[in-house]
Design a protein around this motif. Structure first.
Motif, PDB file in Angstrom:
ATOM      1  N   GLU A   1     -18.786  45.620 -18.021  1.00 32.01           N
ATOM      2  CA  GLU A   1     -20.050  46.326 -17.832  1.00 32.01           C
ATOM      3  C   GLU A   1     -21.008  45.464 -17.016  1.00 32.01           C
ATOM      4  OE1 GLU A   1     -21.134  47.029 -21.863  1.00 32.01           O
ATOM      5  OE2 GLU A   1     -20.050  48.930 -21.975  1.00 32.01           O
ATOM      6  N   VAL A   2     -21.514  46.041 -15.937  1.00 30.85           N
ATOM      7  CA  VAL A   2     -22.438  45.370 -15.025  1.00 30.85           C
ATOM      8  C   VAL A   2     -23.710  46.200 -14.938  1.00 30.85           C
ATOM      9  CG1 VAL A   2     -22.822  44.563 -12.656  1.00 30.85           C
ATOM     10  CG2 VAL A   2     -20.560  44.335 -13.702  1.00 30.85           C
ATOM     11  N   THR A   3     -24.852  45.544 -15.014  1.00 26.83           N
ATOM     12  CA  THR A   3     -26.143  46.208 -14.951  1.00 26.83           C
ATOM     13  C   THR A   3     -26.801  45.939 -13.605  1.00 26.83           C
ATOM     14  OG1 THR A   3     -26.393  45.821 -17.316  1.00 26.83           O
ATOM     15  CG2 THR A   3     -28.344  46.542 -16.116  1.00 26.83           C
TER      16      THR A   3
ATOM     17  N   ASP B   1     -24.221  40.539 -15.361  1.00 27.57           N
ATOM     18  CA  ASP B   1     -23.311  40.884 -16.441  1.00 27.57           C
ATOM     19  C   ASP B   1     -24.113  41.447 -17.611  1.00 27.57           C
ATOM     20  OD1 ASP B   1     -20.650  40.741 -17.800  1.00 27.57           O
ATOM     21  OD2 ASP B   1     -21.740  39.374 -19.086  1.00 27.57           O
ATOM     22  N   ALA B   2     -23.701  42.593 -18.128  1.00 26.03           N
ATOM     23  CA  ALA B   2     -24.476  43.262 -19.174  1.00 26.03           C
ATOM     24  C   ALA B   2     -24.490  42.468 -20.470  1.00 26.03           C
ATOM     25  CB  ALA B   2     -23.916  44.663 -19.427  1.00 26.03           C
TER      26      ALA B   2
ATOM     27  N   CYS C   1     -27.135  51.806 -14.404  1.00 28.57           N
ATOM     28  CA  CYS C   1     -28.398  51.718 -13.676  1.00 28.57           C
ATOM     29  C   CYS C   1     -29.307  52.854 -14.118  1.00 28.57           C
ATOM     30  CB  CYS C   1     -28.183  51.741 -12.156  1.00 28.57           C
ATOM     31  SG  CYS C   1     -27.200  53.131 -11.574  1.00 28.57           S
ATOM     32  N   ASP C   2     -30.578  52.783 -13.722  1.00 22.84           N
ATOM     33  CA  ASP C   2     -31.542  53.788 -14.148  1.00 22.84           C
ATOM     34  C   ASP C   2     -31.644  54.895 -13.111  1.00 22.84           C
ATOM     35  OD1 ASP C   2     -32.979  52.694 -12.102  1.00 22.84           O
ATOM     36  OD2 ASP C   2     -34.486  51.734 -13.361  1.00 22.84           O
ATOM     37  N   SER C   3     -32.627  55.784 -13.304  1.00 26.13           N
ATOM     38  CA  SER C   3     -32.719  56.988 -12.487  1.00 26.13           C
ATOM     39  C   SER C   3     -33.103  56.705 -11.047  1.00 26.13           C
ATOM     40  CB  SER C   3     -33.743  57.949 -13.107  1.00 26.13           C
ATOM     41  OG  SER C   3     -35.011  57.328 -13.205  1.00 26.13           O
TER      42      SER C   3
ATOM     43  N   GLY D   1     -29.265  44.495 -19.269  1.00 25.36           N
ATOM     44  CA  GLY D   1     -28.852  43.216 -18.705  1.00 25.36           C
ATOM     45  C   GLY D   1     -29.933  42.548 -17.871  1.00 25.36           C
ATOM     46  N   VAL D   2     -30.546  43.299 -16.957  1.00 27.07           N
ATOM     47  CA  VAL D   2     -31.580  42.727 -16.089  1.00 27.07           C
ATOM     48  C   VAL D   2     -32.855  42.461 -16.880  1.00 27.07           C
ATOM     49  CG1 VAL D   2     -32.947  43.100 -14.006  1.00 27.07           C
ATOM     50  CG2 VAL D   2     -30.565  43.847 -14.079  1.00 27.07           C
TER      51      VAL D   2
END
Length: 584
Positions: free
Chosen positions: A220-222, A256-257, A300-302, A399-400
């Motif tokens: 999982e990657v953010t 990395d999440a 990711c977000d919207s 993550g971020v």
């Protein structure tokens, strides 16, 4: 990416119009080419047409047959790479994996050029030891939570800390901060015409290319935004009211999440130097920062999520999970209706490769998510009956945000009006955190279960960076405690055996087995320990400030100094000073 599933997240958000060329043909992997029309009769499958009439969504999931999809198979083992494992011998060497000699060479060359330009022949050339000591003091200032504190108070004889006065004079620290450069100022105007980041571009590019070379992210990657606080003059300063700082330099980050390791970063420099505003910026950013990944899932977000992005990532064998803005033309209107629906209800829509879900967390308020990872209408057994898509999104979306939090806790940022120095401070912050992640995963037996591991790591790193500078000092500081630190460090350096001591190198094994076989360097053998045991009354054993046990209670004199024998808290006014002979 701290979006919550409320109405405020998706309502009244202005976004760019998505052109018709963005919605291309849907990606169909060969192993997913099963005929869904033969499995589910057409009369039982309800279909929805998107707003732009280009995509047909189905109310029923498409059955999958065959082996696991290729986009769910990772080709790299998560964790530190073999190169990082073999070169991370101790805490300083782990940090130097990011601040390489090539980066130091550029900084030293340009800083000395600026120094000779300003001071002429009277400028004393800055070398690697000077630069390491300067960076070490920045890190120590962040460890002691002195980001908003004036530098003069850190060097103060009464309220400051001895390590700062023992390293270098305050005037020299201010000089380095004022003259630190990352490019040639005379040739900058020509380069700035086509590159807004010209003042630090070369250092930034060399540093960014090191990030994916040292660590492999997990499944999982953010992808999200980072805002580095800055209110000075900058051609690409951004205003983001949702961030705590509101004003600053925006960066795109893929991390990395699980560990929040910053894997790839980009500086947002505003509008393009030529032409109009950038179209499809969110999709372009995600494709850039995920270059080189395969078999991962991006959250990711919207701002970033779109149907076309999901199809482009599938071509790279990468899945996507994210919230979607309701004005996207690829969404079916039937999925956006919320009136008359029960609270905690979910409504799904499917294509052969994409799943949409509209979840109703409260009355007449819904949130829409898109996923190319999920293929079924799975709903949890929780009281709120959240779909599996939302649960997976909530687990990996931070993550971020977590990277911003941990960096801000011990940030080395100092007050400055120069935006290149702000970016350099952020480089130091991210490098020190990434080094901590690598060191922690390689040395599993280092301070297990302790909650202050990162603070200890940064403190040992800062002291190890300033130790070579202290060892070569010719004159002692005026204050007694700082002079005692210098004497202790220099005496220990003289007592050490001559000749280089070969450090224990980690075996070049795969990242999966690296943490079990890497050397666990003990903090007791670090060069920083010479600073912790310097004076007869030291602050190293004190975890926090307490009242002096010899002063009257009404005086309420707080101190961090403790007796080297009985560990009793004692202020400088009550402490007695002995020479080494009398002390023994």
């Amino acid at each position: 990416m701290s979006a919550r599933f409320t109405a405020e997240h998706d309502s009244e958000e202005e976004v760019e119009e998505v052109s018709e060329e963005e919605i291309g043909e849907e990606y169909n992997p060969e192993h997913d080419a099963s005929s869904s029309g033969e499995e589910v009769p057409q009369a039982e499958r309800e279909t929805f047409l998107s707003k732009n009439s280009k995509i047909t969504w189905s109310s029923s999931a498409y059955e999958k047959q065959g082996r696991m999809a290729a986009q769910n198979v990772m080709k790299m083992a998560p964790g530190p790479t073999r190169y990082a494992v073999s070169h991370a011998r101790d805490i300083p060497s782990t940090f130097y994996l990011f601040i390489t000699p090539a980066i130091e060479k550029i900084i030293l060359e340009m800083t000395n050029l600026e120094g000779f330009r300003k001071y002429g022949d009277s400028w004393k050339r800055m070398d690697e030891t000077d630069l390491h000591a300067y960076i070490g003091l920045l890190i120590l200032a962040g460890v002691y939570r002195s980001r908003g504190e004036a530098a003069a108070s850190l060097w103060d004889a009464e309220s400051g800390r001895a390590i700062f006065r023992a390293t270098m004079p305050l005037k020299l620290f201010h000089t380095y901060s004022r003259l630190l450069r990352f490019d040639n100022r005379e040739s900058r105007p020509a380069r700035r015409v086509t590159d807004k980041l010209a003042a630090i571009r070369e250092v930034w590019d060399k540093w960014v290319e090191r990030l994916p070379y040292l660590y492999n992210p997990g499944h999982e990657v953010t992808v999200g935004e980072q805002l580095v606080p800055f209110k000075g003059c900058c051609p690409f300063r951004q205003y983001m009211p949702s961030k705590p700082a509101k004003y600053g330099i925006k960066m795109w980050v893929a991390c990395d999440a699980k560990s929040s390791y910053a894997w790839r970063m980009q500086v947002f420099t505003g509008k393009l130097t030529r032409g109009g505003p950038e179209k499809n910026q969110g999709m372009r950013v995600v494709l850039d920062v995920t270059e080189g990944l395969r078999g991962h899932s991006v959250t990711c977000d919207s701002f970033f999520t779109s149907y076309e992005l999901g199809q482009q990532l599938l071509k790279r064998k990468i899945t996507l999970v994210g919230t979607v803005r309701k004005n996207k033309p690829e969404l079916p209107p039937a999925l956006l209706e919320s009136k008359g629906r029960q609270v905690f209800s979910s409504k799904f829509a499917f294509t052969p490769t994409t799943t949409l879900v509209s979840y109703l967390p409260k009355k007449n308020k819904n949130v829409v998510l898109l996923s190319t990872l999920h293929t079924e209408a799975d709903i949890s057994d929780r009281e709120d009956r959240k779909p599996a898509i939302i649960l997976d999104y909530n687990r990996s979306k931070g993550g971020v945000d977590n990277l911003d939090k941990v960096i801000g806790t011990y940030s080395c940022r100092r007050m400055t009006a120069r935006w290149p120095l702000v970016i350099f401070h952020n480089i130091i912050d991210v490098s020190s955190y990434n080094a901590f992640v690598i060191w922690r995963e390689i040395n599993l037996t280092w301070m297990p279960g302790k909650k202050n591991r990162r603070r200890v790591f940064l403190e040992q790193l800062g002291k190890a960076l300033v130790t070579p500078y202290i060892e070569r000092r010719k004159h002692l500081p005026c204050t007694e405690d700082s002079a005692a630190v210098v004497k202790a460090v220099q005496s220990r350096s003289r007592d050490q055996p001559e000749g280089p001591v070969a450090p224990a190198t980690a075996p070049a094994t795969s990242p999966a087995t690296a943490p079990a076989t890497a050397p666990a360097t003990s903090p007791a053998t670090s060069p920083a320990t010479s600073l912790a045991t310097a004076p007869a009354t030291s602050t190293a054993g004190a975890s926090k400030r307490k009242r002096c046990q010899f002063c009257p209670p009404k005086k309420d004199c707080k101190t961090q100094t403790v007796c080297c024998r009985c560990q009793t808290y004692i202020c400088k006014g009550c402490a007695l000073v002995y020479c080494p002979t009398c002390a023994n």
